[in-house]
Scaffold this motif. Structure first.
Motif, PDB file in Angstrom:
ATOM      1  N   THR A  96      46.814  29.888  41.819  1.00  0.00           N
ATOM      2  CA  THR A  96      47.834  30.809  41.304  1.00  0.00           C
ATOM      3  C   THR A  96      47.603  32.228  41.805  1.00  0.00           C
ATOM      4  OG1 THR A  96      48.207  29.478  39.321  1.00  0.00           O
ATOM      5  CG2 THR A  96      48.806  31.804  39.202  1.00  0.00           C
ATOM      6  N   VAL A  97      46.376  32.708  41.675  1.00  0.00           N
ATOM      7  CA  VAL A  97      46.080  34.064  42.127  1.00  0.00           C
ATOM      8  C   VAL A  97      46.149  34.139  43.652  1.00  0.00           C
ATOM      9  CG1 VAL A  97      44.327  35.881  42.181  1.00  0.00           C
ATOM     10  CG2 VAL A  97      44.773  34.632  40.070  1.00  0.00           C
TER      11      VAL A  97
ATOM     12  N   GLU B 172      46.618  43.753  38.896  1.00  0.00           N
ATOM     13  CA  GLU B 172      45.160  43.746  39.021  1.00  0.00           C
ATOM     14  C   GLU B 172      44.728  43.693  40.483  1.00  0.00           C
ATOM     15  OE1 GLU B 172      43.789  40.456  36.680  1.00  0.00           O
ATOM     16  OE2 GLU B 172      44.384  38.938  38.134  1.00  0.00           O
ATOM     17  N   LEU B 173      45.479  43.002  41.319  1.00  0.00           N
ATOM     18  CA  LEU B 173      45.158  42.968  42.748  1.00  0.00           C
ATOM     19  C   LEU B 173      45.302  44.361  43.363  1.00  0.00           C
ATOM     20  CD1 LEU B 173      47.050  39.684  43.723  1.00  0.00           C
ATOM     21  CD2 LEU B 173      44.580  39.956  43.447  1.00  0.00           C
ATOM     22  N   ARG B 174      46.363  45.059  42.983  1.00  0.00           N
ATOM     23  CA  ARG B 174      46.571  46.421  43.494  1.00  0.00           C
ATOM     24  C   ARG B 174      45.469  47.357  43.023  1.00  0.00           C
ATOM     25  NH1 ARG B 174      52.872  46.305  41.608  1.00  0.00           N
ATOM     26  NH2 ARG B 174      53.620  44.781  43.143  1.00  0.00           N
TER      27      ARG B 174
ATOM     28  N   MET C  95      48.362  42.405  51.768  1.00  0.00           N
ATOM     29  CA  MET C  95      47.197  41.623  51.368  1.00  0.00           C
ATOM     30  C   MET C  95      47.294  40.227  51.969  1.00  0.00           C
ATOM     31  SD  MET C  95      46.425  42.411  47.358  1.00  0.00           S
ATOM     32  CE  MET C  95      46.480  44.069  46.689  1.00  0.00           C
ATOM     33  N   ARG C  96      46.142  39.612  52.139  1.00  0.00           N
ATOM     34  CA  ARG C  96      46.117  38.211  52.552  1.00  0.00           C
ATOM     35  C   ARG C  96      44.802  37.579  52.129  1.00  0.00           C
ATOM     36  NH1 ARG C  96      43.050  37.507  57.278  1.00  0.00           N
ATOM     37  NH2 ARG C  96      42.540  39.477  58.341  1.00  0.00           N
TER      38      ARG C  96
ATOM     39  N   ALA D 242      39.172  40.168  35.399  1.00  0.00           N
ATOM     40  CA  ALA D 242      40.576  39.901  35.719  1.00  0.00           C
ATOM     41  C   ALA D 242      41.375  39.636  34.445  1.00  0.00           C
ATOM     42  CB  ALA D 242      40.684  38.722  36.680  1.00  0.00           C
ATOM     43  N   MET D 243      41.471  40.655  33.598  1.00  0.00           N
ATOM     44  CA  MET D 243      42.293  40.563  32.389  1.00  0.00           C
ATOM     45  C   MET D 243      43.707  41.012  32.750  1.00  0.00           C
ATOM     46  SD  MET D 243      42.932  39.817  29.339  1.00  0.00           S
ATOM     47  CE  MET D 243      41.393  39.348  28.557  1.00  0.00           C
ATOM     48  N   TRP D 244      44.477  40.081  33.297  1.00  0.00           N
ATOM     49  CA  TRP D 244      45.787  40.430  33.859  1.00  0.00           C
ATOM     50  C   TRP D 244      46.757  40.938  32.811  1.00  0.00           C
ATOM     51  CZ3 TRP D 244      50.098  36.471  34.662  1.00  0.00           C
ATOM     52  CH2 TRP D 244      49.994  35.404  33.754  1.00  0.00           C
TER      53      TRP D 244
END
Length: 317
Positions: free
Chosen positions: A17-18, A279-281, A28-29, A122-124
């Motif tokens: 999923t992530v 969270e990725l950003r 991103m990749r 990773a507390m989205w």
């Protein structure tokens, strides 16, 4: 500007999923996938367009083409993988909870701080724009109450990660962290806690319901369960306004703000601006800016939550 590159540790559902969220995010990749099972790593790497696949987490963390590691292993393996990533100087986004035990979480944070390497849980939920809106809106007045539940019926299987003690199983760490975490985000850490519930035959927590106490009578009512299907919504009640958060409250698509002096307001999530993207950003931004911790999900708050959940578990016997 080159893409920000990720290595994904593990190949389960959340890793996929992530990974898909990374692929969907501009700039991103996924560069590599690692697993104890090389064939699974190769399959997920192929599906996500990653160049490399590894049969160990150590090889993944050593890949010079990777900027950050997303740790998606079972809770009990978080420390091992995060430690390898930190030793390799990679930024780390570690799936919640930060670790299976308070001791492991403290060691992980200590390693990251000593090395000056970015680490974040990773507390989205904290990065969902609708949750952020509730946190930041001054119109609530004084917030008096938070109510939240997360529960579903899952057949008892001591070998399944949700039930296995050696994998950090139990309702509190996997599900309860969300209602407890919403209370923490909105009200801070409680001054008192009272929890009731039950244990599975192998001793892991099967369900828990609690009252978190705050100064002046403010409170949070939280519940979590692997035995029954809960509403999975939440509410935040202030002296001037309240928020009703649509299920699933930890990833809401819609909230309604209402109060005696206002017309109800409906706010709907932009699908491209969800908690995973947020969270990725944050990891990318922190890495670019040389930050080693996030102000949105600080490590001290992750450690405080681990302690709170441990206390809740101890009250169950």
């Amino acid at each position: 500007m080159r893409d920000f590159t990720w290595g994904i540790a593990a190949t389960g559902g959340i890793a996929r999923t992530v990974g898909a969220a990374i692929v969907a995010e501009p700039g991103m990749r996924v560069a590599a996938v690692g697993s104890r099972n090389l064939a699974r790593a190769q399959t997920l790497a192929s599906d996500l367009g990653a160049e490399s696949a590894y049969g160990s987490y150590e090889e993944l963390c050593a890949d010079p083409a990777v900027d950050a590691i997303y740790v998606a292993t079972p809770h009990a393996q978080h420390l091992q993988v995060a430690a390898a990533a930190i030793a390799a100087g990679k930024a780390v986004l570690c799936e919640k909870p930060l670790a299976a035990t308070v001791d492991d979480a403290e060691k992980m944070v200590r390693l990251a701080r000593e090395a000056g390497v970015f680490l974040m849980e990773a507390m989205w939920m904290r990065f969902n724009p609708l949750i952020r809106r509730i946190k930041e809106d001054p119109r609530f007045g004084e917030i008096r109450s938070v109510q939240a539940s997360f529960g579903f019926a899952h057949p008892y299987d001591p070998a399944h990660r949700l039930w296995a003690p050696e994998l950090g199983g139990g309702a509190l760490l996997d599900l309860g962290i969300y209602p407890f975490g919403l209370a923490q985000l909105i009200l801070g850490m409680p001054t008192g806690l009272h929890v009731t519930g039950s244990l599975a035959p192998n001793g892991v927590d099967a369900e828990a319901a609690g009252v978190l106490r705050y100064p002046g009578g403010r409170h949070a009512l939280v519940a979590t369960s692997l035995l029954g299907n809960y509403p999975n919504g939440a509410s935040v009640v202030g002296t001037q306004m309240r928020a009703d958060i649509q299920a699933p409250f930890w990833a809401p698509q819609r909230i309604v703000l209402s109060g005696p002096a206002m017309e109800p307001e409906e706010h709907v999530l932009d699908p491209a601006d969800n908690g995973y993207a947020g969270e990725l950003r944050e990891v990318r931004a922190a890495t670019a800016e040389g930050r080693t911790e996030s102000s949105i999900m600080p490590l001290d708050e992750s450690l405080a939550m681990m302690g709170l959940l441990a206390e809740a578990r101890s009250q169950l016997g």
